[in-house]
Structures are given as C-alpha cells and as structure tokens.
Scaffold this active site. Structure first.
Site, PDB file in Angstrom:
ATOM      1  N   GLY A 143     -71.831  -4.834 101.020  1.00 32.19           N
ATOM      2  CA  GLY A 143     -72.719  -5.062  99.861  1.00 32.19           C
ATOM      3  C   GLY A 143     -74.110  -4.977 100.153  1.00 32.19           C
ATOM      4  N   LYS A 144     -74.317  -4.446 101.408  1.00 33.05           N
ATOM      5  CA  LYS A 144     -75.868  -4.231 101.686  1.00 33.05           C
ATOM      6  C   LYS A 144     -76.708  -3.287 101.004  1.00 33.05           C
ATOM      7  CE  LYS A 144     -76.764  -1.690 105.764  1.00 33.05           C
ATOM      8  NZ  LYS A 144     -75.536  -1.373 105.616  1.00 33.05           N
ATOM      9  N   THR A 145     -76.314  -2.346 100.379  1.00 30.39           N
ATOM     10  CA  THR A 145     -76.763  -1.322  99.573  1.00 30.39           C
ATOM     11  C   THR A 145     -77.130  -1.929  98.229  1.00 30.39           C
ATOM     12  OG1 THR A 145     -75.917   0.826 100.607  1.00 30.39           O
ATOM     13  CG2 THR A 145     -76.610   1.043  98.339  1.00 30.39           C
ATOM     14  N   LYS A 185     -83.771   5.111 102.936  1.00 34.36           N
ATOM     15  CA  LYS A 185     -82.908   4.961 104.058  1.00 34.36           C
ATOM     16  C   LYS A 185     -82.854   6.000 104.907  1.00 34.36           C
ATOM     17  CE  LYS A 185     -77.780   4.113 104.744  1.00 34.36           C
ATOM     18  NZ  LYS A 185     -76.753   3.127 104.510  1.00 34.36           N
ATOM     19  N   GLU A 228     -83.169   0.544 104.275  1.00 31.37           N
ATOM     20  CA  GLU A 228     -81.873   0.018 104.936  1.00 31.37           C
ATOM     21  C   GLU A 228     -81.258   0.706 106.080  1.00 31.37           C
ATOM     22  OE1 GLU A 228     -77.511   0.128 102.544  1.00 31.37           O
ATOM     23  OE2 GLU A 228     -79.271   0.712 101.487  1.00 31.37           O
ATOM     24  N   GLY A 229     -80.858  -0.083 106.784  1.00 27.62           N
ATOM     25  CA  GLY A 229     -80.171   0.580 107.992  1.00 27.62           C
ATOM     26  C   GLY A 229     -78.811   1.041 107.416  1.00 27.62           C
ATOM     27  N   ALA A 230     -78.061   1.594 108.521  1.00 25.55           N
ATOM     28  CA  ALA A 230     -76.671   1.873 108.176  1.00 25.55           C
ATOM     29  C   ALA A 230     -75.719   1.035 109.061  1.00 25.55           C
ATOM     30  CB  ALA A 230     -76.457   3.372 108.916  1.00 25.55           C
ATOM     31  N   GLY A 231     -74.715   0.451 108.303  1.00 24.62           N
ATOM     32  CA  GLY A 231     -73.795  -0.366 109.010  1.00 24.62           C
ATOM     33  C   GLY A 231     -74.376  -1.627 109.479  1.00 24.62           C
TER      34      GLY A 231
END
Length: 205
Positions: free
Chosen positions: A13-15, A31, A97-100
């Site tokens: 649910g980060k995005t 991103k 926003e990072g990834a994972g």
C-alpha cells in the site's frame, strides 16, 4: 520540503499512501525508478488517486519486468546510473517513492537505503499491519538508522492491529503517524477522506 516514502515490503500500500500524502500536501510526486510497466506505472496510479498529472514528475528509468530494479534493468539492457537519481529541484513539497523495501537493490552495488542516505531527506516507512510486520518493520528501521537516514515516522496500512503497531513504534523508537485502512472502493475521493481522517498533516510539514 522533500519526503521519501519507502516500505517494509512490496505490495503493502506504499503507492496508495504516497498518493494520499501527495494530494493532501499539494505536493509533486516522483518515482525515480519504475519496474514492471506491463502492470502499469505507479505514476499513473497516483493520478487516478487524486494527484494532478502536471504534478507528477517523469521517472528516470522505466523498466518492463516486475522485479527488483537491478534485475529489471539488466533484462532491459539498461545501465542505471545513480548520478541520474539526484533529487530534482521543485517549487514546494515533493514526495518521492522508492521501489519495494528499503533493502531492494537499485543496482548490484547500490540499495535504496544507501540512496536515501545520499539524499538525507526524512523518510516515512510504510508497513502493513498483518502477521510478520513487527519483524519486517524493525529490521527496516534498523537498516535506515544504521545508514543515518532520518526517519519521520511509520505509517501503517490495513486493518487495525493495536499491539503490533504500538510495539513497532515503541521498540523502533519511531513516531506513529497513523494508519490508512483498506478502502473499498479505492478512488481519489475515498482516499482523500481517509487520509485526512487518519493522519495529522502537520506531522508532514
């Protein structure tokens, strides 16, 4: 003001959180590395969730395969240059926003936590509330702290699990920013309402 949003894992649910925060602050969204374009992009997702398209910065790297950026880049025959991942200069607030998760490799020599350390901007750690979150969250907090990354706080996503949320905040010595419930339906209107109801925007300014 720049806030970095990272997570304890992927698909937590980060995005959705990043979209809610960006819209609530009237910020820009970025991103830098997107992997998995076959499933759509997070930049496109945040637009559907209420972030104006003209406030979304283009990704530096757009990779096809839904896997860790270091491998997705190799599959696409792209060399990721960390120097191109410097924070952009914008007017007003920026949500990145990072990834994972925090230990996901950007390249075979660089993980996201190290990139965050280079940026030296406050990080919000997004964590699920389900089983396993205490371990994942505390390990992520430790990885960030060991690199001197400033942690703004932790934001949870999911059904309320009071003991887990309180335990992570206490043992990790981090501020508990709030919890975003799972939304059905999930759209710009329901996200905006839920974000304002569950988070104090003053904590992000």
């Amino acid at each position: 003001m720049t806030i970095v949003v990272t997570g304890t894992d992927t698909d937590i649910g980060k995005t959705v959180f990043a979209a809610g925060l960006t819209a609530a602050l009237g910020a820009r969204y970025w991103k830098p590395v997107q992997a998995g374009l076959a499933d759509g992009s997070d930049a496109a997702s945040v637009v559907t969730l209420g972030v104006p398209a003209d406030r979304v910065l283009p990704e530096v790297y757009r990779l096809t395969t839904p896997c860790s950026p270091h491998l997705a880049a190799e599959i696409d025959r792209v060399a990721i240059d960390p120097e191109r991942l410097a924070l952009p200069e914008v007017d007003g607030a920026l949500v990145v926003e990072g990834a994972g998760g925090v230990m996901v490799p950007v390249t075979r020599e660089l993980i996201f936590a190290d990139l965050f350390a280079r940026w030296a901007k406050p990080v919000v750690l997004v964590a699920r509330t389900g089983l396993g979150t205490i371990n994942h969250s505390l390990l992520s907090i430790e990885a960030l702290r060991n690199r001197g990354v400033p942690i703004l706080g932790i934001a949870f996503v999911g059904d309320a699990v009071e003991d887990s949320e309180a335990t992570i905040a206490a043992l990790g010595k981090v501020r508990r920013l709030g919890r975003l419930p799972r939304l059905d339906p999930l759209n710009a209107a329901t996200l905006a309402e839920a974000f304002v109801a569950n988070f104090d925007l003053a904590a992000f300014r």
